[in-house]
Motif scaffolding. Structure first.
Motif: not given
Length: 299
Positions: A41-43, A45, A80-81, A83, A185, A224, A232, A236, A271
């Motif tokens: 679940d790493i976004p 931006h 995108c998000t 793994e 973003d 969101s 979030e 990160v 997370r």
């Protein structure tokens, strides 16, 4: 390219192995692990380029899986998000990657200066061999960042240079997708500049030039909300600090806006799927290798 990569690997590992109080480099991110890391679940931006220096990086995005080997690039579009798996190489070689995020300003400057010639010709590839000129330029930029404070203007010029080198190789497409940034973003990019700040919706709206009720509505339409984006962004930022510094979990928590390191740790594990302590342990190195890298750093 083997020799430049090996030199870059030793330089980065030596940098990571000395001075526990050292702050992260400005202008470039370092991803490092001595044992396998799996992060969910790493976004992303903003568009991101990752050069794998050693080991192997695996990205899973829906049904897509991309394996990236040393000397190759992972090229991620904004929005995108995924793994991510960071895998050390054979014979105990650490995983090591260099990441460059591209700001809206850098993308816009590239389009103004070179877009007509290069944008349409660059295919949207997720993985590509790193051009030798790009590796050399990135190594020079890393060396500059190690010696000087972060400089946003110089960083933007470097990003445009990297984009041009990628465009010449025909692989910049994923980074140059003509996509209007979501409000999620836009808010995240603003918050990321100072994640520890006591942000509130009013401050964000004033900086973005939009009304509070309008921004709430836009974020809600994207599934969101302001507090969700703030947490979030802080997670990160914490992940980046844990990858690149030897700071304690408490120091990292404070640097990204958490007074309680236990609260930070709980939310981090929820997370990403592993705790800050587990992530730190995956980077530990012992004995002769640590001393060898310290000797390189002093040379």
């Amino acid at each position: 390219m083997t020799l430049p990569l090996s030199q870059l690997r030793d330089r980065l590992l030596a940098h990571l192995s000395t001075d526990p109080a050292r702050a992260p480099l400005g202008g470039v991110g370092i991803f490092h692990s001595h044992s396998v890391q799996k992060l969910r679940d790493i976004p992303f931006h903003q568009p991101l380029m990752v050069l794998v220096v050693s080991g192997r990086k695996v990205l899973a995005l829906g049904q897509r899986q991309v394996d990236v080997l040393p000397g190759e690039l992972l090229l991620l579009p904004a929005g995108c998000t995924a793994e991510i798996g960071n895998h050390p190489g054979k014979q105990g070689e650490d995983y090591l990657g260099l990441a460059i995020g591209f700001s809206e300003q850098s993308i816009a400057q590239f389009r103004r200066s070179y877009g007509a010639e290069h944008v349409d010709a660059s295919s949207p590839r997720w993985r590509a061999p790193a051009p030798e000129e790009l590796v050399t330029s990135m190594a020079q930029w890393v060396d500059w960042c190690m010696k000087h404070p972060a400089d946003a203007a110089l960083g933007q010029h470097r990003q445009v240079e990297f984009l041009l080198l990628l465009a010449h190789a025909g692989v910049a497409g994923n980074l140059l997708l003509n996509r209007e940034a979501s409000w999620h973003d836009r808010v995240a990019q603003l918050l990321a500049a100072d994640p520890a700040r006591e942000w509130n919706l009013g401050t964000v709206c004033r900086q973005l030039g939009i009304g509070e009720s309008t921004l709430r509505r836009y974020l809600q339409a994207e599934g969101s909300g302001f507090r969700q984006v703030l947490e979030e962004t802080r997670m990160v930022a914490g992940l980046a600090l844990l990858q690149e510094t030897s700071w304690s979990v408490g120091m990292v928590a404070e640097a990204v806006g958490y007074n309680s390191h236990s609260r930070f740790s709980d939310r981090f594990k929820r997370r990403f799927g592993l705790s800050p302590a587990e992530l730190k342990k995956s980077r530990e190195r012992h004995g002769a290798e640590r001393e060898r890298l310290r000797a390189i750093a002093k040379a």
